[in-house]
Design an enzyme around this catalytic site. Structure first.
Site, short mmCIF file in Angstrom:
data_model
loop_
_atom_site.label_atom_id
_atom_site.label_comp_id
_atom_site.label_asym_id
_atom_site.label_seq_id
_atom_site.Cartn_x
_atom_site.Cartn_y
_atom_site.Cartn_z
N ASN A 9 13.21 -66.70 -7.03
CA ASN A 9 14.17 -67.35 -7.94
C ASN A 9 14.57 -68.65 -7.26
O ASN A 9 15.29 -68.64 -6.26
CB ASN A 9 15.37 -66.43 -8.16
CG ASN A 9 16.45 -67.10 -9.00
OD1 ASN A 9 16.21 -68.15 -9.61
ND2 ASN A 9 17.63 -66.50 -9.01
N LYS A 11 16.45 -70.98 -8.42
CA LYS A 11 17.80 -71.45 -8.75
C LYS A 11 17.75 -72.95 -9.08
O LYS A 11 16.79 -73.38 -9.71
CB LYS A 11 18.76 -71.10 -7.61
CG LYS A 11 18.63 -69.63 -7.20
CD LYS A 11 19.66 -69.15 -6.23
CE LYS A 11 19.43 -67.67 -5.94
NZ LYS A 11 20.47 -67.08 -5.11
N HIS A 91 21.97 -63.31 -13.92
CA HIS A 91 22.08 -63.47 -12.47
C HIS A 91 23.55 -63.61 -12.09
O HIS A 91 24.34 -64.19 -12.85
CB HIS A 91 21.28 -64.70 -12.01
CG HIS A 91 21.15 -64.76 -10.52
ND1 HIS A 91 22.14 -65.26 -9.72
CD2 HIS A 91 20.16 -64.34 -9.69
CE1 HIS A 91 21.76 -65.15 -8.45
NE2 HIS A 91 20.56 -64.59 -8.40
N GLU A 93 25.06 -65.54 -10.25
CA GLU A 93 25.58 -66.92 -10.26
C GLU A 93 25.91 -67.36 -11.69
O GLU A 93 26.83 -68.13 -11.91
CB GLU A 93 24.55 -67.86 -9.59
CG GLU A 93 24.52 -67.61 -8.08
CD GLU A 93 23.16 -67.79 -7.43
OE1 GLU A 93 22.28 -68.41 -8.03
OE2 GLU A 93 22.99 -67.26 -6.31
N GLU A 163 21.16 -56.82 -7.33
CA GLU A 163 21.48 -57.82 -6.32
C GLU A 163 22.96 -57.74 -5.97
O GLU A 163 23.80 -58.24 -6.73
CB GLU A 163 21.17 -59.23 -6.85
CG GLU A 163 19.73 -59.45 -7.22
CD GLU A 163 19.34 -60.92 -7.19
OE1 GLU A 163 18.36 -61.23 -6.52
OE2 GLU A 163 20.05 -61.75 -7.79
N GLY A 169 22.19 -65.02 -0.50
CA GLY A 169 22.30 -66.28 0.20
C GLY A 169 23.20 -66.23 1.42
O GLY A 169 23.54 -67.25 2.01
N SER A 209 18.92 -61.73 0.28
CA SER A 209 18.44 -62.00 1.63
C SER A 209 17.17 -61.24 1.99
O SER A 209 17.00 -60.77 3.12
CB SER A 209 19.56 -61.75 2.66
OG SER A 209 20.67 -62.60 2.40
P1 13P Z 1 18.64 -64.92 -1.45
O1 13P Z 1 17.30 -64.28 -1.29
O2 13P Z 1 18.68 -66.37 -1.08
O3 13P Z 1 19.74 -64.10 -0.83
O4 13P Z 1 18.94 -64.92 -3.05
C1 13P Z 1 18.82 -63.74 -3.76
C2 13P Z 1 18.90 -64.06 -5.20
O5 13P Z 1 19.95 -64.41 -5.71
C3 13P Z 1 17.67 -63.97 -5.98
O6 13P Z 1 17.94 -64.03 -7.35
#
Ligand code: 13P
Length: 246
Positions: A9, A11, A91, A93, A163, A169, A209
């Site tokens: 992803n 983003k 997601h 976010e 997640e 992140g 992560s």
């Molecule tokens: P990270 O792998 O950077 O922690 O992000 C996970 C994520 O939000 C994938 O959609």
């Protein structure tokens, strides 16, 4: 037997030129051990679909309306026109910064399925909820809300990504045990709602992560069928290392 499914992803990262570099470097290395793909920003979708011979390409969002006065939004038809077959929905976010709710995700999932676009539906608890021991309650409610009213056959074909928000992140991945347990309860909620056959078929990813050096451990778990990967999906070398680890 569920086929593993590994998606990156991106983003809000990568221009068209950068997307092209990624596909030039990674696409040929996708093997048949898993379905591999990346979710890319709207502006990079056409480039990515054209460049992808082996990888799947997902949009990171879609609107539920067919068209109309929704400034800044993208419709299913727009995705279909460029050959997009997957979409990430809900997601954390999008939930956190754009107030997306389970009801929104549910409407989006329904129109995506109708159009033959496979949703990757994201669920997961916040740190506050995790620390308050509310993970199970929150995640079951999200699964039920996001999948409400969908047909069992359609749920069997979609993907649910667990997640935990506190692991995204942050470099703080959930322990394998937490990831397995929560993915198992996602499947259990699907079982409650749609029955055992659907629960056995639906693919559940862990995200948060995930890196080349920890993916194998997650993938060894019974209820973890794949990963949704942010940071480690951005570089050619790290995505190739993830493929190698499968
Ligand atoms: P990270 O792998 O950077 O922690 O992000 C996970 C994520 O939000 C994938 O959609």
């Amino acid at each position: 037997m569920r086929k593993p499914i590994i998606f990156g992803n991106w983003k809000m990262n990568k221009t068209n030129a950068q997307a092209q570099v990624f596909f030039d470097g990674v696409d040929a290395f996708a093997n048949d051990k898993a379905d591999y793909g990346v979710a890319v920003p709207f502006t990079a979708l056409a480039t990515s679909v054209n460049a992808a011979k082996n990888l799947h390409v997902a949009a990171e969002n879609v609107h539920w309306a067919a068209n109309g006065a929704y400034t800044g939004e993208i419709s299913i038809e727009m995705l279909q026109e460029i050959g997009v077959k997957w979409v990430v929905l809900g997601h954390s976010e999008r939930r956190q910064y754009f107030n997306e709710t389970d009801a929104d995700v549910n409407k989006k999932a329904a129109v995506a399925i109708e159009a033959g676009i496979t949703p990757i539906v994201c669920v997961g608890e916040t740190l506050f909820e995790f620390e308050a021991d509310k993970t199970e309650e929150v995640v079951r409610k999200q699964v039920a809300g996001c999948l409400s009213g969908l047909k069992g056959d359609d749920v069997a074909n979609l993907v649910i990504a667990y997640e935990p928000v506190w692991a995204i992140g942050t470099g703080k991945s959930a322990t394998v045990e937490i990831a397995q347990n929560t993915c198992a309860l996602v499947r259990d909620e699907v079982r409650n709602l749609f029955g055992g056959d659907v629960a056995d078929k639906v693919r559940v990813q862990y995200g948060g992560s995930v890196k080349p050096d920890n993916i194998a451990e997650y993938m060894s778990q019974e209820d973890i069928d794949g990963a949704l990967i942010g940071g480690a999906s951005l570089e050619v070398d790290s995505f190739k290392a993830i493929i190698d680890a499968m």
